[in-house]
Design an enzyme around this catalytic site. Structure first.
Site, short mmCIF file in Angstrom:
data_model
loop_
_atom_site.label_atom_id
_atom_site.label_comp_id
_atom_site.label_asym_id
_atom_site.label_seq_id
_atom_site.Cartn_x
_atom_site.Cartn_y
_atom_site.Cartn_z
N ASP A 141 0.83 -1.21 0.00
CA ASP A 141 0.00 0.00 0.00
C ASP A 141 0.86 1.26 0.00
O ASP A 141 1.55 1.55 0.98
CB ASP A 141 -0.91 -0.01 1.22
CG ASP A 141 -1.98 1.08 1.16
OD1 ASP A 141 -2.02 1.81 0.16
OD2 ASP A 141 -2.77 1.18 2.12
N ASP A 350 -2.06 5.73 -6.54
CA ASP A 350 -2.32 4.92 -5.35
C ASP A 350 -2.41 3.44 -5.72
O ASP A 350 -3.23 3.06 -6.56
CB ASP A 350 -3.62 5.40 -4.70
CG ASP A 350 -3.97 4.63 -3.45
OD1 ASP A 350 -3.05 4.24 -2.72
OD2 ASP A 350 -5.18 4.43 -3.20
#
Length: 471
Positions: A141, A350
């Site tokens: 992440d 992202d």
């Protein structure tokens, strides 16, 4: 997942239970990790990156559906929007690098895989923790700082995961980090939640909460991190979670690669350099799905392909997120009909968001241009959830799909082929894999990044793209 601001309504009973709890207990197992040629140690090493669907599980749970993925993705986007709504806007100035000389000649690379089979639309790596090392499937992440995984004895709650839960007492090198440590003091900046101290043990207690109401609470810890049989870090700081609930699928936890001092990137930067890159393999049975992914940590990965770079934009209020400047979108080589000012919104790249989101004005112009070409060849179909532009047919059978280009400052960009721009929801139903948002924000999701090599040169504040990065 992205951290959200602390809530008054947070589970205080759970938290105080952690504060006064005792030591942890036992069990874990080993998963094989492939090592590269020993000669690669001088130049670096590579680890594979997987989409979650590539990990077979014996757990008796229902398969992860596309609807599940969309729901979780929407929660992720709301989390990002919430963070931006509570912070000041992004500065359009470019961060000045302290030095152009990249340190750390080593390169560490690990397999990166799809996460569908462990209940996530994201990607995971296998990492080893402890002495002897036990291996775990961890979601990668770029929007999270603190890395954490579930730990026995799971004083409050641990969600179901594909690997045995880590037992700290079986590791000869495990340590809890005391409240007086600088790492404990850094937690507020990394998680947006102030740490607390266990009265019983003097251990630092972290709270990582996320905008979708997911959270992990536990002890800030340190142990030996193994990224291959021959490479690792002896003092890796992470969270040993005792209460972990939310949208994590069946992963053991999260590897944080945000731009923050407690992230895995920062902790490994002295050895490998303050940079990383990845190539995300395709998912959802798209063409070229046999391609393998990888996560590389180290500055050596920046020269492996002919990247085109765009500046990393600075936001002093949210320095951990990666912002870019989106300047143009083209369809079949022609710019969409939208004002230049429409692009002046925060744009985040992202790894944890699946479907790219665009402000409504930009999305509507893109949709109009795309449909004008596609509808001449393929019948339109009703939309599916947030995906409102769909056609009859399969991605594999659709020839001559118009190329969509996302162009960033400096000319770097993503030229989206059919497997990046279209997603086959079910047999015979294919949709445009982008969606609108009413908020003034753009998010470049992982579906559009698939098969590109994406390089984060954090030391010099730039991000690069290269086509054909997965092999």
């Amino acid at each position: 997942m992205l951290q959200k601001l602390p809530s008054e309504v947070y589970k205080m009973t759970i938290f105080w239970f952690l504060v006064f709890s005792a030591h942890l207990a036992t069990a874990s197992s080993v998963v094989e990790v492939q090592d590269k040629d020993p000669r690669q140690k001088k130049e670096g090493m590579q680890l594979k990156l997987y989409h979650v669907k590539g990990l077979e599980s014996s757990l008796s749970t229902s398969p992860f559906s596309f609807s599940d993925m969309i729901k979780k993705d929407e929660e992720r986007v709301r989390s990002l929007q919430s963070i931006l709504a509570n912070k000041e806007g992004v500065s359009n100035s470019v961060t000045t690098a302290s030095s152009d000389k990249l340190k750390g000649p080593n390169l560490l690379t690990t397999p990166l895989k799809s996460g569908l089979s462990i209940g996530s639309g994201n990607y995971y790596v296998k990492i080893g923790l402890g002495t002897p090392a036990k291996y775990f499937s961890m979601i990668v992440d770029t929007g999270s700082s603190l890395s954490w995984l579930q730990c026995q004895p799971c004083l409050i709650y641990c969600h179901e995961q594909v690997d045995p839960i880590f037992t700290p007492s079986t590791s000869k090198t495990y340590k809890r980090i005391p409240c007086s440590s600088p790492q404990c003091s850094s937690l507020k900046a990394s998680t947006l939640n102030a740490p607390s101290c266990s009265n019983a043990t003097g251990a630092c207690v972290y709270k990582a909460s996320y905008g979708d109401n997911s959270f992990s609470n536990g002890y800030l810890s340190q142990d030996f991190l193994t990224l291959s049989p021959s490479e690792g870090s002896s003092a890796f700081v992470y969270g040993c979670g005792q209460d972990n609930q939310g949208l994590f699928g069946r992963a053991a936890g999260i590897i944080g690669l945000a731009n923050d001092k407690l992230s895995m990137l920062a902790q490994l930067s002295k050895k490998y350099g303050n940079a990383f890159s990845y190539c995300l393999p395709t998912s959802f049975s798209q063409p070229n799905s046999s391609l393998s992914g990888s996560l590389s940590i180290g500055t050596s990965s920046l020269t492996s392909l002919p990247y085109k770079f765009t500046p990393l934009l600075k936001n002093p209020k949210i320095p951990s997120l990666y912002f870019l400047g989106l300047t143009t979108i083209t369809v079949a080589g022609k710019p969409i009909e939208v004002s230049a000012s429409s692009y002046n919104v925060p744009t985040i790249i992202d790894s944890g968001t699946v479907i790219t989101r665009l402000p409504e004005a930009i999305y509507n112009a893109l949709q109009e241009s795309f449909v004008k070409i596609m509808s001449k060849k393929y019948a339109q179909a009703p939309g599916f959830s947030i995906l409102d532009t769909c056609f009859r047919g399969s991605v594999k059978g659709m020839a001559r799909v118009p190329e969509i280009q996302l162009v960033f400052r400096g000319g770097a960009g993503l030229a989206l082929q059919a497997h990046n721009s279209l997603i086959e929801i079910e047999k015979g139903l294919t949709c445009l894999a982008l969606a609108p948002t009413a908020n003034p924000i753009s998010i470049i999701g992982n579906y559009q990044q698939q098969t590109f090599k994406v390089a984060y040169d954090v030391a010099n504040s730039k991000i690069g793209f290269a086509a054909g990065g997965c092999k």
